[in-house]
Every structure is written in C-alpha cells, then in structure tokens.
Design a protein around this motif. Structure first.
Motif, PDB file in Angstrom:
ATOM      1  N   GLY A  91       0.202  11.144 -13.249  1.00  0.00           N
ATOM      2  CA  GLY A  91      -0.212  10.960 -14.643  1.00  0.00           C
ATOM      3  C   GLY A  91       0.534  11.864 -15.609  1.00  0.00           C
ATOM      4  O   GLY A  91       1.284  11.374 -16.474  1.00  0.00           O
ATOM      5  N   PRO A  92       0.369  13.198 -15.479  1.00  0.00           N
ATOM      6  CA  PRO A  92       1.048  14.109 -16.416  1.00  0.00           C
ATOM      7  C   PRO A  92       2.575  13.994 -16.373  1.00  0.00           C
ATOM      8  O   PRO A  92       3.234  14.047 -17.416  1.00  0.00           O
ATOM      9  N   LEU A  93       3.119  13.795 -15.160  1.00  0.00           N
ATOM     10  CA  LEU A  93       4.575  13.693 -15.012  1.00  0.00           C
ATOM     11  C   LEU A  93       5.119  12.514 -15.811  1.00  0.00           C
ATOM     12  O   LEU A  93       6.053  12.647 -16.606  1.00  0.00           O
ATOM     13  N   LEU A  94       4.497  11.353 -15.624  1.00  0.00           N
ATOM     14  CA  LEU A  94       5.011  10.157 -16.293  1.00  0.00           C
ATOM     15  C   LEU A  94       4.722  10.159 -17.791  1.00  0.00           C
ATOM     16  O   LEU A  94       5.538   9.663 -18.577  1.00  0.00           O
ATOM     17  N   ALA A  95       3.579  10.716 -18.172  1.00  0.00           N
ATOM     18  CA  ALA A  95       3.255  10.750 -19.602  1.00  0.00           C
ATOM     19  C   ALA A  95       4.317  11.552 -20.357  1.00  0.00           C
ATOM     20  O   ALA A  95       4.829  11.114 -21.395  1.00  0.00           O
ATOM     21  N   ALA A  96       4.674  12.725 -19.823  1.00  0.00           N
ATOM     22  CA  ALA A  96       5.660  13.575 -20.505  1.00  0.00           C
ATOM     23  C   ALA A  96       7.055  12.942 -20.440  1.00  0.00           C
ATOM     24  O   ALA A  96       7.817  12.992 -21.400  1.00  0.00           O
ATOM     25  N   LEU A  97       7.377  12.335 -19.314  1.00  0.00           N
ATOM     26  CA  LEU A  97       8.676  11.678 -19.166  1.00  0.00           C
ATOM     27  C   LEU A  97       8.817  10.548 -20.179  1.00  0.00           C
ATOM     28  O   LEU A  97       9.848  10.395 -20.844  1.00  0.00           O
ATOM     29  N   THR A  98       7.769   9.761 -20.306  1.00  0.00           N
ATOM     30  CA  THR A  98       7.792   8.612 -21.210  1.00  0.00           C
ATOM     31  C   THR A  98       7.870   9.054 -22.668  1.00  0.00           C
ATOM     32  O   THR A  98       8.431   8.351 -23.506  1.00  0.00           O
ATOM     33  N   ALA A  99       7.296  10.237 -22.948  1.00  0.00           N
ATOM     34  CA  ALA A  99       7.293  10.728 -24.327  1.00  0.00           C
ATOM     35  C   ALA A  99       8.591  11.427 -24.711  1.00  0.00           C
ATOM     36  O   ALA A  99       8.755  11.837 -25.863  1.00  0.00           O
ATOM     37  N   ALA A 100       9.524  11.595 -23.742  1.00  0.00           N
ATOM     38  CA  ALA A 100      10.799  12.256 -24.061  1.00  0.00           C
ATOM     39  C   ALA A 100      11.568  11.411 -25.069  1.00  0.00           C
ATOM     40  O   ALA A 100      11.438  10.183 -25.077  1.00  0.00           O
ATOM     41  N   PRO A 101      12.364  12.070 -25.938  1.00  0.00           N
ATOM     42  CA  PRO A 101      13.121  11.320 -26.955  1.00  0.00           C
ATOM     43  C   PRO A 101      13.992  10.242 -26.294  1.00  0.00           C
ATOM     44  O   PRO A 101      14.527  10.470 -25.204  1.00  0.00           O
ATOM     45  N   PRO A 102      14.139   9.108 -26.941  1.00  0.00           N
ATOM     46  CA  PRO A 102      14.940   8.018 -26.368  1.00  0.00           C
ATOM     47  C   PRO A 102      16.353   8.457 -25.998  1.00  0.00           C
ATOM     48  O   PRO A 102      16.943   7.929 -25.048  1.00  0.00           O
ATOM     49  N   ALA A 103      16.903   9.437 -26.726  1.00  0.00           N
ATOM     50  CA  ALA A 103      18.279   9.856 -26.458  1.00  0.00           C
ATOM     51  C   ALA A 103      18.380  10.757 -25.227  1.00  0.00           C
ATOM     52  O   ALA A 103      19.484  11.049 -24.768  1.00  0.00           O
ATOM     53  N   ALA A 104      17.254  11.215 -24.702  1.00  0.00           N
ATOM     54  CA  ALA A 104      17.305  12.109 -23.539  1.00  0.00           C
ATOM     55  C   ALA A 104      17.884  11.374 -22.339  1.00  0.00           C
ATOM     56  O   ALA A 104      17.590  10.201 -22.113  1.00  0.00           O
ATOM     57  N   THR A 105      18.721  12.062 -21.560  1.00  0.00           N
ATOM     58  CA  THR A 105      19.251  11.458 -20.332  1.00  0.00           C
ATOM     59  C   THR A 105      18.107  11.350 -19.325  1.00  0.00           C
ATOM     60  O   THR A 105      17.067  12.003 -19.482  1.00  0.00           O
ATOM     61  N   PRO A 106      18.300  10.533 -18.290  1.00  0.00           N
ATOM     62  CA  PRO A 106      17.249  10.431 -17.279  1.00  0.00           C
ATOM     63  C   PRO A 106      16.802  11.792 -16.725  1.00  0.00           C
ATOM     64  O   PRO A 106      15.597  12.059 -16.607  1.00  0.00           O
ATOM     65  N   LEU A 107      17.754  12.666 -16.429  1.00  0.00           N
ATOM     66  CA  LEU A 107      17.378  13.946 -15.836  1.00  0.00           C
ATOM     67  C   LEU A 107      16.670  14.856 -16.855  1.00  0.00           C
ATOM     68  O   LEU A 107      15.785  15.628 -16.489  1.00  0.00           O
ATOM     69  N   GLU A 108      17.042  14.733 -18.122  1.00  0.00           N
ATOM     70  CA  GLU A 108      16.327  15.498 -19.151  1.00  0.00           C
ATOM     71  C   GLU A 108      14.892  14.997 -19.280  1.00  0.00           C
ATOM     72  O   GLU A 108      13.958  15.795 -19.457  1.00  0.00           O
ATOM     73  N   ALA A 109      14.724  13.693 -19.199  1.00  0.00           N
ATOM     74  CA  ALA A 109      13.366  13.133 -19.258  1.00  0.00           C
ATOM     75  C   ALA A 109      12.537  13.624 -18.075  1.00  0.00           C
ATOM     76  O   ALA A 109      11.357  13.965 -18.212  1.00  0.00           O
ATOM     77  N   VAL A 110      13.173  13.674 -16.881  1.00  0.00           N
ATOM     78  CA  VAL A 110      12.472  14.190 -15.705  1.00  0.00           C
ATOM     79  C   VAL A 110      12.072  15.649 -15.928  1.00  0.00           C
ATOM     80  O   VAL A 110      10.965  16.071 -15.567  1.00  0.00           O
ATOM     81  N   ALA A 111      12.967  16.417 -16.553  1.00  0.00           N
ATOM     82  CA  ALA A 111      12.667  17.831 -16.807  1.00  0.00           C
ATOM     83  C   ALA A 111      11.425  17.981 -17.671  1.00  0.00           C
ATOM     84  O   ALA A 111      10.594  18.874 -17.442  1.00  0.00           O
ATOM     85  N   ARG A 112      11.257  17.092 -18.659  1.00  0.00           N
ATOM     86  CA  ARG A 112      10.030  17.127 -19.481  1.00  0.00           C
ATOM     87  C   ARG A 112       8.795  16.921 -18.617  1.00  0.00           C
ATOM     88  O   ARG A 112       7.754  17.525 -18.825  1.00  0.00           O
TER      89      ARG A 112
END
Lengths: 189, 189
Positions: A63-84
């Motif tokens: 839950g928390p992992l995907l919520a933060a990943l999904t909320a990452a800015p659209p320009a974030a790379t996949p790995l940056e989104a994972v970092a969020r």
C-alpha cells in the motif's frame, strides 16, 4: 471480563514471538500464544486465522510503497519513482517503534525454510505489483521489470541492514544508499 | 510384458500433458496418466513421486547454466558470465526437440496459480544459485545479486518468447537479445 481486549492483536503477536524464541515456531500452538497473552483462544482467532498469520497476516508494504510511487512526478524515472516508494516505507512501516518486532519476526523466518519460502513469495508479489505500477505510469515493460527488480533488491538490502542493526539507522536513508549501490553495481556489469 | 518400459518417463509426461489439456490438471489422476501411456500405475511411481513432478520433477536448468557460467574466462564481467550460461541453456535444454514439451508445460502452469507459485519459487532458487556462482567467481555481493537478477529477467523474457513462438527462434539468440535489452533498460533508469 471485558469482551473487547485492548491491543489484543499486538499482545498476541508479542506473545507469539516470545514463544517462537523460547521453544521454537514448530513447538508453539495457538493455545500457547493465547494463554501467554492472557487471552482466550477464540480471541486469537478473531485476529488471525492461524499462527503463521502472526508473521504474514497483513501486507503492510504494498500500500504505502505503491501510493508514494504513483504520486511521484510524471517526469520521474522509474527508479526515482521507486525511491519515493522506499522513502514512504521508512516513514510508515519500518519506523523505530516497529524495529524490535520486525527484527524478531525476521529471526524466526530466517530459522525456518518453509517460512523463508513464504517470505520470498511475498517479495515476488511485491515485485510484480511494482512492475505493474511502473507500466501504469507509462514505463516500457522491460524498463519497469528492471526497475522493479532493482528496487526490490534495494529494499531487501536496506531491510536486512536495518533489521540487523540495533535500530539506530533510519530506513529511508539506508534504502536510498542501497539504491545508489545497486545503481552503481549495474554500471560495472 | 517386459518390466523395463522404453521411454516410460517420456511417454508418461506426454500422456500427462495430453490429459491436462483435455480435462484440466485438477481432474487428471496418476492412474489416468498411467493408463493413457499404456503403463502400470507402479511404473508411474518409479519415475515420479506425484503428478506435479511431471512438470517440476527435475531441475534441468541449474546444472548447464552454472557449468557454463563457471567456465567463463576469469576476466569476463558478471553479466558476460551469465550470458555464457544462457547460451548453454540454448544448446542443452531449450532445444528444438524440447520446444513442444516446454510450450505445453508452460500452458498448464500459466493456467494454475499454485503451479505458477511453484514455478516462481524455482526461479528464485535459480537466481540464488546464480548469485552464489558469481560471488564464487569473485564478484562483490551486490554486483552478483544485480547480475543474477538481470540474468534471470533475461532468461524469463527469452523463455516466454521462445516458448510462445512456433519454435522457429533459437533460444541462445533470443537470450542474448533479451540480455542486451535488459542492459539497455538499466541505462534509462
């Protein structure tokens, strides 16, 4: 005696881990756990279907992992989104208050191959969920799979370090470090 | 009737896959399989402990994969060593003669979540074996883990493509392509 028991789930979980330590996972029954917690067996079953569910009851990570990943800015790379997503785990799941429980839970799992297998499957489901969330953000399939695998590896590495220490490190910081190390390792392949 | 049945294991496996297709995995018994193969039930049990073992009996991947990886030149990077292992799978396991069996086996597994879980665990064990073989070659732990994960992803990708086609592609070529794609994907993270 009150029917509603305050903190019953937590008391049962603590009692279970105490008993798993003392006499081993295989030699602990649900009745033992309930008695140690000073609760009825029926109370145990209101919270958990069986003793394994004390360790694997609730998926608190996805839950928390995907919520933060999904909320990452659209320009974030996949790995940056994972970092969020990993940051969110540090804030919401792998907190200082939860450190002792997580470390003790891990010790029980590490000592039992069938629980390790269960934990590994949980990790696979998490990686699959990460991959889907990244393709939903528009990442090509293979890029999403690579980022999910590397993210899961960073998560596992940070989790092992965090749960293996006295709890002094901050999970989010350890996760960022691990992700940097994983990224560096890919350049030397 | 001769006690020794020529190609009994292969006849049983083919009969099993025929029946899994026709009536479904869950509705096929060991007796059904033996009868369809024209063999005794006891012959089945000389080759397989249960019907699931027809699909998961023997680990044919780890041996050739690790042998070729270990034989790679010392100067090869972890991912190059993994590539040697994947080549070996093309020569020794995912051969044209085995294509039909592999494709049918995959179709049964894809249709059953509990078999998918079993297959996923097999993949985890393979990845762990890859990681160990790479650290044995002197790779740092995290580099070995990254290379093993990426190698496993390339293997899965190539396997899906190879088994999903009419068997025209050569597995080794598909695996090299997949590894290149995986490597390219890491640079865009």
């Amino acid at each position: 005696m009150a029917r509603w028991e305050p903190n019953a789930a937590q008391r049962l979980a603590t009692a279970a881990l105490d008993l798993f330590d003392e006499r081993g996972y295989d030699h602990t029954t649900v009745l033992d756990i309930a008695q140690r917690a000073g609760l009825a067996k029926s109370t145990f079953f209101r919270h958990f279907p069986d003793k394994r569910a004390v360790l694997f009851g609730e998926d608190t990570l996805t839950g928390p992992l995907l919520a933060a990943l999904t909320a990452a800015p659209p320009a974030a790379t996949p790995l940056e989104a994972v970092a969020r997503g990993l940051d969110a785990l540090g804030r919401e799941v792998f907190t200082p208050e939860r450190h002792l429980f997580v470390a003790r839970r891990r010790a029980v799992i590490d000592a039992h191959p069938e629980l390790q297998e269960r934990e590994a499957l949980k990790g696979l489901h998490l990686t699959a969920a990460l991959t889907r969330a990244l393709t939903d953000r528009g990442a090509p399939v293979l890029a999403a799979e690579v980022a999910a695998q590397l993210g899961a590896l960073a998560l596992k590495t940070a989790y092992e370090r965090w749960s293996g220490t006295g709890g002094t490190g901050e999970f989010g910081t350890l996760a960022r470090q691990a992700l940097d190390e994983v990224r560096d390792a890919t350049t030397a392949l």
